[in-house]
Design a protein around this motif. Structure first.
Motif, PDB file in Angstrom:
ATOM      1  N   LYS A 125       0.824  -1.206   0.000  1.00  0.00           N
ATOM      2  CA  LYS A 125       0.000   0.000   0.000  1.00  0.00           C
ATOM      3  C   LYS A 125       0.859   1.257   0.000  1.00  0.00           C
ATOM      4  CE  LYS A 125      -3.888  -2.301   0.595  1.00  0.00           C
ATOM      5  NZ  LYS A 125      -5.022  -2.231  -0.293  1.00  0.00           N
ATOM      6  N   THR A 126       0.289   2.322  -0.524  1.00  0.00           N
ATOM      7  CA  THR A 126       0.890   3.648  -0.483  1.00  0.00           C
ATOM      8  C   THR A 126      -0.106   4.587   0.179  1.00  0.00           C
ATOM      9  OG1 THR A 126       2.133   3.272  -2.513  1.00  0.00           O
ATOM     10  CG2 THR A 126       1.773   5.560  -1.896  1.00  0.00           C
ATOM     11  N   LEU A 127       0.384   5.446   1.060  1.00  0.00           N
ATOM     12  CA  LEU A 127      -0.475   6.417   1.730  1.00  0.00           C
ATOM     13  C   LEU A 127      -0.423   7.730   0.964  1.00  0.00           C
ATOM     14  CD1 LEU A 127      -2.323   6.769   4.193  1.00  0.00           C
ATOM     15  CD2 LEU A 127      -0.333   7.578   5.457  1.00  0.00           C
ATOM     16  N   VAL A 128      -1.570   8.147   0.437  1.00  0.00           N
ATOM     17  CA  VAL A 128      -1.677   9.398  -0.316  1.00  0.00           C
ATOM     18  C   VAL A 128      -2.058  10.493   0.663  1.00  0.00           C
ATOM     19  CG1 VAL A 128      -2.924  10.606  -2.144  1.00  0.00           C
ATOM     20  CG2 VAL A 128      -2.362   8.178  -2.411  1.00  0.00           C
ATOM     21  N   GLY A 129      -1.245  11.534   0.754  1.00  0.00           N
ATOM     22  CA  GLY A 129      -1.528  12.644   1.652  1.00  0.00           C
ATOM     23  C   GLY A 129      -0.639  12.621   2.873  1.00  0.00           C
ATOM     24  N   THR A 130      -0.790  13.666   3.681  1.00  0.00           N
ATOM     25  CA  THR A 130      -0.075  13.797   4.940  1.00  0.00           C
ATOM     26  C   THR A 130      -1.079  13.599   6.062  1.00  0.00           C
ATOM     27  OG1 THR A 130       1.443  15.374   3.928  1.00  0.00           O
ATOM     28  CG2 THR A 130       1.347  15.336   6.335  1.00  0.00           C
ATOM     29  N   PHE A 131      -0.802  12.651   6.962  1.00  0.00           N
ATOM     30  CA  PHE A 131      -1.741  12.279   8.019  1.00  0.00           C
ATOM     31  C   PHE A 131      -1.096  12.452   9.381  1.00  0.00           C
ATOM     32  CE2 PHE A 131      -3.649  10.244   4.470  1.00  0.00           C
ATOM     33  CZ  PHE A 131      -4.966   9.946   4.794  1.00  0.00           C
ATOM     34  N   ASP A 132      -1.873  12.962  10.361  1.00  0.00           N
ATOM     35  CA  ASP A 132      -1.404  12.866  11.743  1.00  0.00           C
ATOM     36  C   ASP A 132      -1.519  11.414  12.186  1.00  0.00           C
ATOM     37  OD1 ASP A 132      -4.206  12.822  11.891  1.00  0.00           O
ATOM     38  OD2 ASP A 132      -4.306  14.158  13.618  1.00  0.00           O
ATOM     39  N   VAL A 133      -2.614  10.738  11.820  1.00  0.00           N
ATOM     40  CA  VAL A 133      -2.840   9.316  12.047  1.00  0.00           C
ATOM     41  C   VAL A 133      -3.660   8.818  10.850  1.00  0.00           C
ATOM     42  CG1 VAL A 133      -4.016   7.623  13.516  1.00  0.00           C
ATOM     43  CG2 VAL A 133      -2.870   9.572  14.553  1.00  0.00           C
ATOM     44  N   PRO A 134      -3.253   7.714  10.201  1.00  0.00           N
ATOM     45  CA  PRO A 134      -4.057   7.215   9.078  1.00  0.00           C
ATOM     46  C   PRO A 134      -5.482   6.870   9.518  1.00  0.00           C
ATOM     47  CG  PRO A 134      -1.897   6.174   9.084  1.00  0.00           C
ATOM     48  CD  PRO A 134      -2.016   6.945  10.381  1.00  0.00           C
ATOM     49  N   PHE A 135      -6.402   6.948   8.563  1.00  0.00           N
ATOM     50  CA  PHE A 135      -7.787   6.595   8.835  1.00  0.00           C
ATOM     51  C   PHE A 135      -7.871   5.179   9.390  1.00  0.00           C
ATOM     52  CE2 PHE A 135      -8.878   9.482   5.079  1.00  0.00           C
ATOM     53  CZ  PHE A 135      -9.307  10.518   5.877  1.00  0.00           C
ATOM     54  N   ALA A 136      -8.849   4.951  10.265  1.00  0.00           N
ATOM     55  CA  ALA A 136      -9.139   3.621  10.794  1.00  0.00           C
ATOM     56  C   ALA A 136     -10.632   3.376  10.649  1.00  0.00           C
ATOM     57  CB  ALA A 136      -8.699   3.493  12.244  1.00  0.00           C
ATOM     58  N   ARG A 137     -10.992   2.708   9.587  1.00  0.00           N
ATOM     59  CA  ARG A 137     -12.384   2.417   9.237  1.00  0.00           C
ATOM     60  C   ARG A 137     -13.250   3.686   9.184  1.00  0.00           C
ATOM     61  NH1 ARG A 137     -15.964  -1.754   8.424  1.00  0.00           N
ATOM     62  NH2 ARG A 137     -18.068  -1.370   9.107  1.00  0.00           N
ATOM     63  N   PRO A 138     -12.905   4.610   8.294  1.00  0.00           N
ATOM     64  CA  PRO A 138     -13.781   5.768   8.123  1.00  0.00           C
ATOM     65  C   PRO A 138     -15.101   5.330   7.505  1.00  0.00           C
ATOM     66  CG  PRO A 138     -12.124   5.736   6.396  1.00  0.00           C
ATOM     67  CD  PRO A 138     -11.784   4.617   7.352  1.00  0.00           C
ATOM     68  N   GLU A 139     -16.199   5.894   7.999  1.00  0.00           N
ATOM     69  CA  GLU A 139     -17.526   5.439   7.588  1.00  0.00           C
ATOM     70  C   GLU A 139     -18.272   6.432   6.695  1.00  0.00           C
ATOM     71  OE1 GLU A 139     -19.083   2.572   8.202  1.00  0.00           O
ATOM     72  OE2 GLU A 139     -17.646   1.680   9.572  1.00  0.00           O
ATOM     73  N   ASP A 140     -18.028   7.733   6.874  1.00  0.00           N
ATOM     74  CA  ASP A 140     -18.818   8.728   6.153  1.00  0.00           C
ATOM     75  C   ASP A 140     -18.015  10.023   6.105  1.00  0.00           C
ATOM     76  OD1 ASP A 140     -20.994   9.856   4.813  1.00  0.00           O
ATOM     77  OD2 ASP A 140     -22.168  10.188   6.632  1.00  0.00           O
ATOM     78  N   PHE A 141     -18.438  10.946   5.258  1.00  0.00           N
ATOM     79  CA  PHE A 141     -17.761  12.232   5.132  1.00  0.00           C
ATOM     80  C   PHE A 141     -18.773  13.284   4.710  1.00  0.00           C
ATOM     81  CE2 PHE A 141     -17.898  10.512   0.934  1.00  0.00           C
ATOM     82  CZ  PHE A 141     -18.016  11.598   0.086  1.00  0.00           C
ATOM     83  N   ALA A 142     -18.418  14.539   4.948  1.00  0.00           N
ATOM     84  CA  ALA A 142     -19.267  15.657   4.534  1.00  0.00           C
ATOM     85  C   ALA A 142     -18.377  16.820   4.115  1.00  0.00           C
ATOM     86  CB  ALA A 142     -20.188  16.091   5.670  1.00  0.00           C
ATOM     87  N   PRO A 143     -18.435  17.223   2.847  1.00  0.00           N
ATOM     88  CA  PRO A 143     -17.689  18.413   2.431  1.00  0.00           C
ATOM     89  C   PRO A 143     -18.320  19.664   3.027  1.00  0.00           C
ATOM     90  CG  PRO A 143     -18.394  17.093   0.526  1.00  0.00           C
ATOM     91  CD  PRO A 143     -19.100  16.564   1.729  1.00  0.00           C
ATOM     92  N   ASP A 144     -17.488  20.619   3.388  1.00  0.00           N
ATOM     93  CA  ASP A 144     -17.982  21.888   3.909  1.00  0.00           C
ATOM     94  C   ASP A 144     -18.668  22.632   2.760  1.00  0.00           C
ATOM     95  OD1 ASP A 144     -18.233  24.605   4.826  1.00  0.00           O
ATOM     96  OD2 ASP A 144     -16.675  24.191   6.312  1.00  0.00           O
ATOM     97  N   PRO A 145     -19.945  23.008   2.906  1.00  0.00           N
ATOM     98  CA  PRO A 145     -20.644  23.687   1.816  1.00  0.00           C
ATOM     99  C   PRO A 145     -20.060  25.055   1.472  1.00  0.00           C
ATOM    100  CG  PRO A 145     -22.087  23.459   3.734  1.00  0.00           C
ATOM    101  CD  PRO A 145     -20.816  22.767   4.055  1.00  0.00           C
ATOM    102  N   LEU A 146     -19.318  25.675   2.403  1.00  0.00           N
ATOM    103  CA  LEU A 146     -18.698  26.964   2.117  1.00  0.00           C
ATOM    104  C   LEU A 146     -17.290  26.829   1.547  1.00  0.00           C
ATOM    105  CD1 LEU A 146     -19.797  29.047   5.246  1.00  0.00           C
ATOM    106  CD2 LEU A 146     -20.925  28.811   3.013  1.00  0.00           C
TER     107      LEU A 146
END
Length: 193
Positions: free
Chosen positions: A88-109
């Motif tokens: 695997k390759t980690l795309v981006g800079t992380f403080d801690v890699p995701f651990a089973r992310p379930e959902d997301f919401a873009p900021d409307p602004l």
């Protein structure tokens, strides 16, 4: 007793590529891309990606390398650490890699800011795509520390947040193991139930 999600999702070779040559997990959260055509998605394998008519591209998180042959996912002699280190390759800079992310919401602004229900890390993560490389940090909660506490977002505690939605300037969080709906004021950073 809480049993964490099995790590087998990382064992499957989900890659970026053309629409007939890429893969994503079947249990992903998808939303229309607020910046154009197609969709954004996030899956429990720790990958935030975009899907267009051209294919799949990882925007932040783990993606399978194409320059090596993938491990057979049923080979239990290959450890999780070996897979992450070699396949695997980690795309981006992380403080801690995701651990089973379930959902997301873009900021409307500001669609460059995406809030993530990072379930196994017991936090709300923030993806900031305003620079050349996405940066993922803790937005609310304490990474890796489950609990139940309202107050300032840096001191709040969540226990397996699984869904997020923004209405106005409030980020609502379905806090699964606490069995409550939490609200984070995006202007003040206060968390309430």
């Amino acid at each position: 007793m809480f049993v964490p999600y099995p790590p087998f999702t990382f064992r499957y070779p989900f890659t970026d590529g053309g629409r007939n040559d890429a893969g994503i997990l079947p249990e992903v959260a998808l939303r229309p891309n607020p910046e154009g055509q197609g969709f954004w998605g996030i899956g429990p394998d720790g990958r935030f990606f975009e899907v267009t008519v051209n294919g799949v591209r990882t925007l932040a998180g783990w993606v399978t390398r194409r320059d090596i042959a993938p491990y057979v996912h049923l080979d239990s002699a290959v450890t999780q650490e070996m897979i992450l280190q070699n396949q695997k390759t980690l795309v981006g800079t992380f403080d801690v890699p995701f651990a089973r992310p379930e959902d997301f919401a873009p900021d409307p602004l500001d669609s460059k800011k995406i809030y993530v229900a990072d379930s196994e890390n017991h936090r709300i993560a923030l993806i900031d795509r305003s620079g050349p490389t996405p940066v993922v940090t803790m937005f609310a909660g304490t990474t890796g520390t489950p609990g139940y506490q309202d107050g300032d977002r840096s001191q709040a505690r969540f226990n397996s947040p699984v869904s997020v939605e923004i209405v106005g300037r409030t980020l609502y969080v379905a806090d699964l193991r606490n069995k409550v709906i939490r609200a984070i004021d995006l202007n003040t950073g206060k968390v309430s139930t």
